[in-house]
Design an enzyme around this catalytic site. Structure first.
Site, PDB file in Angstrom:
ATOM      1  N   HIS A  63       3.503 -13.019 -21.089  1.00 13.07           N
ATOM      2  CA  HIS A  63       2.558 -14.114 -21.292  1.00 13.07           C
ATOM      3  C   HIS A  63       1.199 -13.815 -20.670  1.00 13.07           C
ATOM      4  CE1 HIS A  63       5.118 -17.722 -22.680  1.00 13.07           C
ATOM      5  NE2 HIS A  63       5.807 -16.610 -22.914  1.00 13.07           N
ATOM      6  N   ASP A  64       1.168 -13.043 -19.612  1.00 11.32           N
ATOM      7  CA  ASP A  64      -0.114 -12.667 -19.015  1.00 11.32           C
ATOM      8  C   ASP A  64      -0.818 -11.621 -19.871  1.00 11.32           C
ATOM      9  OD1 ASP A  64      -2.129 -12.642 -16.890  1.00 11.32           O
ATOM     10  OD2 ASP A  64      -1.354 -10.646 -16.430  1.00 11.32           O
ATOM     11  N   VAL A 120      -2.467 -12.405 -23.559  1.00  7.40           N
ATOM     12  CA  VAL A 120      -3.572 -13.357 -23.722  1.00  7.40           C
ATOM     13  C   VAL A 120      -4.910 -12.666 -23.497  1.00  7.40           C
ATOM     14  CG1 VAL A 120      -4.564 -15.551 -22.949  1.00  7.40           C
ATOM     15  CG2 VAL A 120      -2.096 -15.303 -23.177  1.00  7.40           C
ATOM     16  N   GLY A 151      -5.115  -9.809 -21.608  1.00 10.01           N
ATOM     17  CA  GLY A 151      -4.790  -8.506 -21.061  1.00 10.01           C
ATOM     18  C   GLY A 151      -4.110  -8.692 -19.722  1.00 10.01           C
ATOM     19  N   PRO A 205       3.488 -15.412 -29.996  1.00 10.29           N
ATOM     20  CA  PRO A 205       4.499 -15.581 -31.050  1.00 10.29           C
ATOM     21  C   PRO A 205       5.510 -16.654 -30.663  1.00 10.29           C
ATOM     22  CG  PRO A 205       4.789 -13.487 -29.876  1.00 10.29           C
ATOM     23  CD  PRO A 205       3.480 -14.050 -29.443  1.00 10.29           C
ATOM     24  N   HIS A 223      15.039 -10.164 -24.637  1.00 13.93           N
ATOM     25  CA  HIS A 223      15.961 -11.274 -24.863  1.00 13.93           C
ATOM     26  C   HIS A 223      17.413 -10.911 -24.573  1.00 13.93           C
ATOM     27  CE1 HIS A 223      13.005 -13.730 -27.566  1.00 13.93           C
ATOM     28  NE2 HIS A 223      12.590 -13.569 -26.321  1.00 13.93           N
ATOM     29  N   THR A 228      26.467 -10.720 -21.709  1.00 13.89           N
ATOM     30  CA  THR A 228      25.958 -10.196 -20.425  1.00 13.89           C
ATOM     31  C   THR A 228      24.541 -10.732 -20.201  1.00 13.89           C
ATOM     32  OG1 THR A 228      25.209  -8.191 -21.578  1.00 13.89           O
ATOM     33  CG2 THR A 228      27.356  -8.096 -20.475  1.00 13.89           C
ATOM     34  N   ASP A 240      21.118  -4.619 -21.376  1.00 19.64           N
ATOM     35  CA  ASP A 240      21.925  -3.688 -22.154  1.00 19.64           C
ATOM     36  C   ASP A 240      21.681  -3.945 -23.633  1.00 19.64           C
ATOM     37  OD1 ASP A 240      23.513  -5.916 -22.911  1.00 19.64           O
ATOM     38  OD2 ASP A 240      24.825  -5.631 -21.183  1.00 19.64           O
TER      39      ASP A 240
END
Length: 323
Positions: A62-63, A66, A68, A156, A187, A243, A248
């Site tokens: 998120h940093d 936006v 950079g 996104p 994710h 997990t 992984d």
């Protein structure tokens, strides 16, 4: 030679000691223990809360996506101006206290030397390795930005298609393969709230989403409720159901089985543009480690503030000389 060693050696071949204008070991003379101090803070927190890896990955993303990688996300709003923290997409970002703790320790050891932007990159790298992800090197030498504007926060969304999300990544110089690597790898850790996916559930839409495993639809319906009787709060569920606190490739196998919770995650496995990439990572965890390391190094270098630009904040939550 283990896989981690191979990854590090490979990355040295791909990325030389000077990463653009970022340098490996930038603080070797000015603050020799800088990276060790950050690592110690992250290790202590990880020992009690393994979810910090997902939190730091999200903060870093998120940093950097936006303005950079300039730590603009860390600035608190004031009476005179708003901040990226005010943006709706950043309301659930957490982990700021970890950065504060590292910054406090660094200010005691080396006042006004190590940037908050570098702390985010280093802390995220260390947390990824602790969660079983790749060990990789990141150049340092970033400086902290002076501007934080919530109107610039355009990221996104979990409801997007692969094509829609790709626009955000290509605008920042990433390929589709790198997007699949970052989204899927990121994710494999963390959680999401029902509000981000309940439109996919039969209990809300009235019929089964053909792209979702029926058993998972039933499981998630029990957590999130229904359109007639939604959950009283906005519960969260793990994105990786097997997990959730370990890095992984199991997440990729799950979305191939239509067990992706977010629409974007599931579409990665269904869209012909990306499905073969998902299958590749599902079959080869080692390739995920190396690809994720390369993509993270690239992400940590987006539009970095260098040289005499910006500043080295004394407090990551505020500019040194507020207006």
């Amino acid at each position: 030679m283990n896989s981690t060693t191979l990854i590090i050696i490979t990355l040295f071949c791909v990325f030389p000691l000077v990463l653009g204008e970022l340098r490996l070991g930038f603080y070797s003379l000015s603050c020799p223990r800088a990276e060790a101090i950050v690592r110690d803070v992250v290790q202590r927190r990880f020992n009690t809360d393994k979810s910090i890896t997902a939190a730091l990955l999200r903060m870093h993303f998120h940093d950097c996506f936006v303005r950079g990688c300039d730590a603009s996300l860390l600035l608190d709003p004031t009476e005179n101006r708003t901040s990226e923290k005010d943006a709706g997409l950043n309301q659930s970002v957490r982990g700021f206290d970890i950065i504060d703790e590292a910054k406090s320790a660094l200010e005691q050891a080396c006042p006004s030397t190590v940037s908050c932007a570098d702390i985010i990159s280093l802390a995220t790298r260390d947390a990824v390795a602790l969660a079983g992800g790749p060990s990789y090197n990141v150049g340092t030498g970033r400086r902290d930005g002076l501007v934080s504007d919530p109107r610039e926060v355009k990221l996104p969304l979990p409801s997007m298609s692969v094509f829609e999300a790709l626009h955000f990544f290509t605008a920042r110089g990433f390929t589709l393969f790198e997007m699949v690597t970052l989204v899927g790898g990121g994710h494999s850790l963390g959680s999401t709230h029902c509000s981000n996916f309940r439109s996919r559930l039969s209990s809300f839409r009235g019929s089964l989403d053909p792209t979702m495993d029926p058993n998972m639809d039933a499981e998630l319906g029990k957590v999130c409720g229904s359109a007639k009787q939604p959950a009283t709060s906005d519960p969260s569920v793990y994105l990786d159901q097997i997990t959730p606190l370990a890095f992984d490739n199991r997440f990729f196998n799950q979305i191939l089985a239509k067990r992706g919770i977010l629409n974007l995650d599931q579409q990665l496995a269904l869209d012909p543009l990306s499905s073969h990439m998902v299958s590749g990572f599902a079959a080869d965890g080692e390739s995920l480690l190396q690809s994720f390391a390369s993509a993270m190094i690239k992400m940590s270098s987006i539009n970095v503030t260098l040289g005499n630009e910006g500043e080295i904040r004394r407090n990551c939550r505020a500019v040194n000389h507020p207006l």
